[in-house]
Design a protein around this motif. Structure first.
Motif, PDB file in Angstrom:
ATOM      1  N   LEU A  42      11.662 -11.779  86.948  1.00  0.00           N
ATOM      2  CA  LEU A  42      12.743 -13.316  86.455  1.00  0.00           C
ATOM      3  C   LEU A  42      11.878 -14.293  87.875  1.00  0.00           C
ATOM      4  O   LEU A  42      11.688 -15.272  87.410  1.00  0.00           O
ATOM      5  CB  LEU A  42      14.167 -13.140  86.784  1.00  0.00           C
ATOM      6  CG  LEU A  42      14.425 -11.693  85.554  1.00  0.00           C
ATOM      7  CD1 LEU A  42      16.186 -11.389  85.742  1.00  0.00           C
ATOM      8  CD2 LEU A  42      14.641 -12.591  84.342  1.00  0.00           C
ATOM      9  N   GLU A  43      11.936 -13.637  89.045  1.00  0.00           N
ATOM     10  CA  GLU A  43      11.238 -14.155  90.101  1.00  0.00           C
ATOM     11  C   GLU A  43       9.532 -14.665  90.379  1.00  0.00           C
ATOM     12  O   GLU A  43       9.271 -15.715  90.345  1.00  0.00           O
ATOM     13  CB  GLU A  43      11.113 -13.149  91.374  1.00  0.00           C
ATOM     14  CG  GLU A  43      10.497 -13.772  93.041  1.00  0.00           C
ATOM     15  CD  GLU A  43      10.595 -12.924  93.796  1.00  0.00           C
ATOM     16  OE1 GLU A  43       9.631 -12.562  94.096  1.00  0.00           O
ATOM     17  OE2 GLU A  43      11.958 -11.771  93.509  1.00  0.00           O
ATOM     18  N   THR A  44       8.795 -13.937  88.858  1.00  0.00           N
ATOM     19  CA  THR A  44       7.421 -14.055  88.724  1.00  0.00           C
ATOM     20  C   THR A  44       7.649 -15.382  88.272  1.00  0.00           C
ATOM     21  O   THR A  44       6.807 -16.652  88.016  1.00  0.00           O
ATOM     22  CB  THR A  44       6.981 -13.042  88.391  1.00  0.00           C
ATOM     23  OG1 THR A  44       7.260 -11.885  89.653  1.00  0.00           O
ATOM     24  CG2 THR A  44       5.480 -13.606  88.005  1.00  0.00           C
ATOM     25  N   ALA A  45       8.804 -14.655  87.081  1.00  0.00           N
ATOM     26  CA  ALA A  45       8.392 -16.534  86.058  1.00  0.00           C
ATOM     27  C   ALA A  45       8.958 -17.572  86.596  1.00  0.00           C
ATOM     28  O   ALA A  45       8.303 -18.911  86.786  1.00  0.00           O
ATOM     29  CB  ALA A  45       9.291 -16.063  84.737  1.00  0.00           C
ATOM     30  N   ARG A  46       9.778 -17.316  87.873  1.00  0.00           N
ATOM     31  CA  ARG A  46      10.145 -18.523  88.454  1.00  0.00           C
ATOM     32  C   ARG A  46       9.316 -18.899  88.971  1.00  0.00           C
ATOM     33  O   ARG A  46       8.413 -20.500  89.268  1.00  0.00           O
ATOM     34  CB  ARG A  46      11.215 -18.880  88.968  1.00  0.00           C
ATOM     35  CG  ARG A  46      12.521 -18.064  88.547  1.00  0.00           C
ATOM     36  CD  ARG A  46      14.032 -18.218  89.514  1.00  0.00           C
ATOM     37  NE  ARG A  46      14.152 -17.914  90.114  1.00  0.00           N
ATOM     38  CZ  ARG A  46      14.754 -16.373  90.293  1.00  0.00           C
ATOM     39  NH1 ARG A  46      14.573 -15.860  89.331  1.00  0.00           N
ATOM     40  NH2 ARG A  46      14.010 -15.370  91.278  1.00  0.00           N
ATOM     41  N   GLU A  47       7.650 -18.618  89.984  1.00  0.00           N
ATOM     42  CA  GLU A  47       6.876 -19.249  90.341  1.00  0.00           C
ATOM     43  C   GLU A  47       5.954 -19.226  90.055  1.00  0.00           C
ATOM     44  O   GLU A  47       5.255 -19.855  90.405  1.00  0.00           O
ATOM     45  CB  GLU A  47       7.040 -18.423  91.462  1.00  0.00           C
ATOM     46  CG  GLU A  47       8.198 -17.376  92.527  1.00  0.00           C
ATOM     47  CD  GLU A  47       8.019 -16.149  93.401  1.00  0.00           C
ATOM     48  OE1 GLU A  47       8.615 -16.031  94.167  1.00  0.00           O
ATOM     49  OE2 GLU A  47       6.420 -15.523  93.490  1.00  0.00           O
ATOM     50  N   THR A  48       5.907 -18.630  88.238  1.00  0.00           N
ATOM     51  CA  THR A  48       3.742 -19.243  87.728  1.00  0.00           C
ATOM     52  C   THR A  48       4.185 -20.329  86.766  1.00  0.00           C
ATOM     53  O   THR A  48       5.149 -20.458  86.378  1.00  0.00           O
ATOM     54  CB  THR A  48       4.849 -18.009  87.182  1.00  0.00           C
ATOM     55  OG1 THR A  48       4.641 -17.001  87.751  1.00  0.00           O
ATOM     56  CG2 THR A  48       2.776 -18.133  86.176  1.00  0.00           C
ATOM     57  N   ASP A  49       3.336 -20.724  87.299  1.00  0.00           N
ATOM     58  CA  ASP A  49       2.908 -22.889  86.567  1.00  0.00           C
ATOM     59  C   ASP A  49       2.944 -22.234  85.029  1.00  0.00           C
ATOM     60  O   ASP A  49       2.284 -21.306  85.188  1.00  0.00           O
ATOM     61  CB  ASP A  49       1.841 -23.217  87.364  1.00  0.00           C
ATOM     62  CG  ASP A  49       2.631 -23.852  88.169  1.00  0.00           C
ATOM     63  OD1 ASP A  49       3.512 -24.040  89.451  1.00  0.00           O
ATOM     64  OD2 ASP A  49       1.686 -24.423  88.936  1.00  0.00           O
ATOM     65  N   GLY A  50       3.947 -22.697  83.829  1.00  0.00           N
ATOM     66  CA  GLY A  50       3.520 -23.043  83.243  1.00  0.00           C
ATOM     67  C   GLY A  50       4.503 -22.142  82.587  1.00  0.00           C
ATOM     68  O   GLY A  50       4.623 -22.103  80.670  1.00  0.00           O
ATOM     69  N   VAL A  51       5.240 -21.326  83.094  1.00  0.00           N
ATOM     70  CA  VAL A  51       6.194 -19.676  81.957  1.00  0.00           C
ATOM     71  C   VAL A  51       7.353 -20.782  81.763  1.00  0.00           C
ATOM     72  O   VAL A  51       7.673 -20.531  80.333  1.00  0.00           O
ATOM     73  CB  VAL A  51       6.381 -18.873  83.641  1.00  0.00           C
ATOM     74  CG1 VAL A  51       6.950 -17.685  82.678  1.00  0.00           C
ATOM     75  CG2 VAL A  51       4.974 -18.294  83.184  1.00  0.00           C
ATOM     76  N   GLY A  52       7.969 -21.349  82.346  1.00  0.00           N
ATOM     77  CA  GLY A  52       9.394 -21.270  81.911  1.00  0.00           C
ATOM     78  C   GLY A  52      10.006 -20.872  81.778  1.00  0.00           C
ATOM     79  O   GLY A  52      10.156 -19.604  82.457  1.00  0.00           O
ATOM     80  N   GLU A  53      10.998 -20.696  80.986  1.00  0.00           N
ATOM     81  CA  GLU A  53      12.413 -20.009  80.892  1.00  0.00           C
ATOM     82  C   GLU A  53      11.740 -19.187  80.622  1.00  0.00           C
ATOM     83  O   GLU A  53      10.902 -18.621  79.022  1.00  0.00           O
ATOM     84  CB  GLU A  53      13.755 -20.680  79.656  1.00  0.00           C
ATOM     85  CG  GLU A  53      14.239 -21.331  80.745  1.00  0.00           C
ATOM     86  CD  GLU A  53      15.910 -21.448  79.657  1.00  0.00           C
ATOM     87  OE1 GLU A  53      16.546 -20.602  79.294  1.00  0.00           O
ATOM     88  OE2 GLU A  53      16.248 -22.694  79.433  1.00  0.00           O
ATOM     89  N   LEU A  54      13.137 -18.251  80.300  1.00  0.00           N
ATOM     90  CA  LEU A  54      12.629 -16.501  79.880  1.00  0.00           C
ATOM     91  C   LEU A  54      13.482 -16.055  78.555  1.00  0.00           C
ATOM     92  O   LEU A  54      14.344 -16.545  78.740  1.00  0.00           O
ATOM     93  CB  LEU A  54      12.479 -15.037  81.217  1.00  0.00           C
ATOM     94  CG  LEU A  54      11.038 -14.998  81.845  1.00  0.00           C
ATOM     95  CD1 LEU A  54      11.308 -13.543  82.380  1.00  0.00           C
ATOM     96  CD2 LEU A  54       9.542 -14.967  81.173  1.00  0.00           C
ATOM     97  N   SER A  55      13.041 -15.309  77.682  1.00  0.00           N
ATOM     98  CA  SER A  55      13.894 -15.365  76.620  1.00  0.00           C
ATOM     99  C   SER A  55      13.926 -13.901  77.094  1.00  0.00           C
ATOM    100  O   SER A  55      12.800 -12.848  77.562  1.00  0.00           O
ATOM    101  CB  SER A  55      13.490 -15.184  75.396  1.00  0.00           C
ATOM    102  OG  SER A  55      14.309 -15.034  74.269  1.00  0.00           O
ATOM    103  N   GLU A  56      15.093 -13.579  76.917  1.00  0.00           N
ATOM    104  CA  GLU A  56      15.544 -11.722  76.788  1.00  0.00           C
ATOM    105  C   GLU A  56      16.279 -10.998  75.956  1.00  0.00           C
ATOM    106  O   GLU A  56      16.830 -11.595  75.372  1.00  0.00           O
ATOM    107  CB  GLU A  56      16.302 -11.751  78.320  1.00  0.00           C
ATOM    108  CG  GLU A  56      16.589  -9.582  78.316  1.00  0.00           C
ATOM    109  CD  GLU A  56      17.121  -9.290  80.044  1.00  0.00           C
ATOM    110  OE1 GLU A  56      17.732  -8.156  79.487  1.00  0.00           O
ATOM    111  OE2 GLU A  56      17.536 -10.225  81.032  1.00  0.00           O
ATOM    112  N   SER A  57      15.273 -10.115  75.006  1.00  0.00           N
ATOM    113  CA  SER A  57      15.649  -9.302  74.154  1.00  0.00           C
ATOM    114  C   SER A  57      15.718  -7.626  73.794  1.00  0.00           C
ATOM    115  O   SER A  57      15.139  -7.661  74.899  1.00  0.00           O
ATOM    116  CB  SER A  57      15.048 -10.224  72.974  1.00  0.00           C
ATOM    117  OG  SER A  57      13.284  -9.718  73.124  1.00  0.00           O
TER     118      SER A  57
END
Length: 122
Positions: free
Chosen positions: A16-31
């Motif tokens: 989750l932290e990496t997703a927030r810090e990485t350009d272009g990723v945006g929101e994550l979907s958890e499934s």
């Protein structure tokens, strides 16, 4: 809380932290994929999923889609840093420190996989 559950929670926090810090990723979907928590960019064609699975009381595997060849790439970059499982997973032990910077780099590579395919040098 078991050692593996604590390790799982720490790895999930890193995703989750990496997703927030990485350009272009945006929101994550958890499934759930095959009954296992899977994390991927919510927007399509951004990146590949990262799954987590508790293997036993001491270990957690971070799984990647094998056709992306991400684990092969991780093995090239970090040959002595991770325990690898075939072309699918990095395996973490509760008895060892998580190599945080290297793990976040691997996660970021997965979460931006489609972006990097389109722009390999960007």
């Amino acid at each position: 809380m078991s050692a593996a559950q604590a390790l799982f929670d720490r790895l999930k926090a890193l995703i989750l932290e990496t997703a927030r810090e990485t350009d272009g990723v945006g929101e994550l979907s958890e499934s759930l994929k095959w009954g296992e928590p899977s994390f991927a960019p919510a927007k399509p064609r951004i990146g590949s999923s990262v799954r987590l699975v508790i293997r036993d009381a001491e270990t957690v595997a971070m799984l990647f889609i094998c056709h992306t060849h991400l684990v092969d790439r991780f093995r090239e970059i970090y040959p002595d840093t991770f325990a690898f499982e075939g072309n699918r997973a990095l395996v973490f032990s509760a008895q060892e420190e998580i190599p945080v910077a290297e793990t976040k780099h691997c996660i970021a590579m997965a979460l931006t996989w489609h972006l990097r395919k389109r722009h390999p040098h960007g």
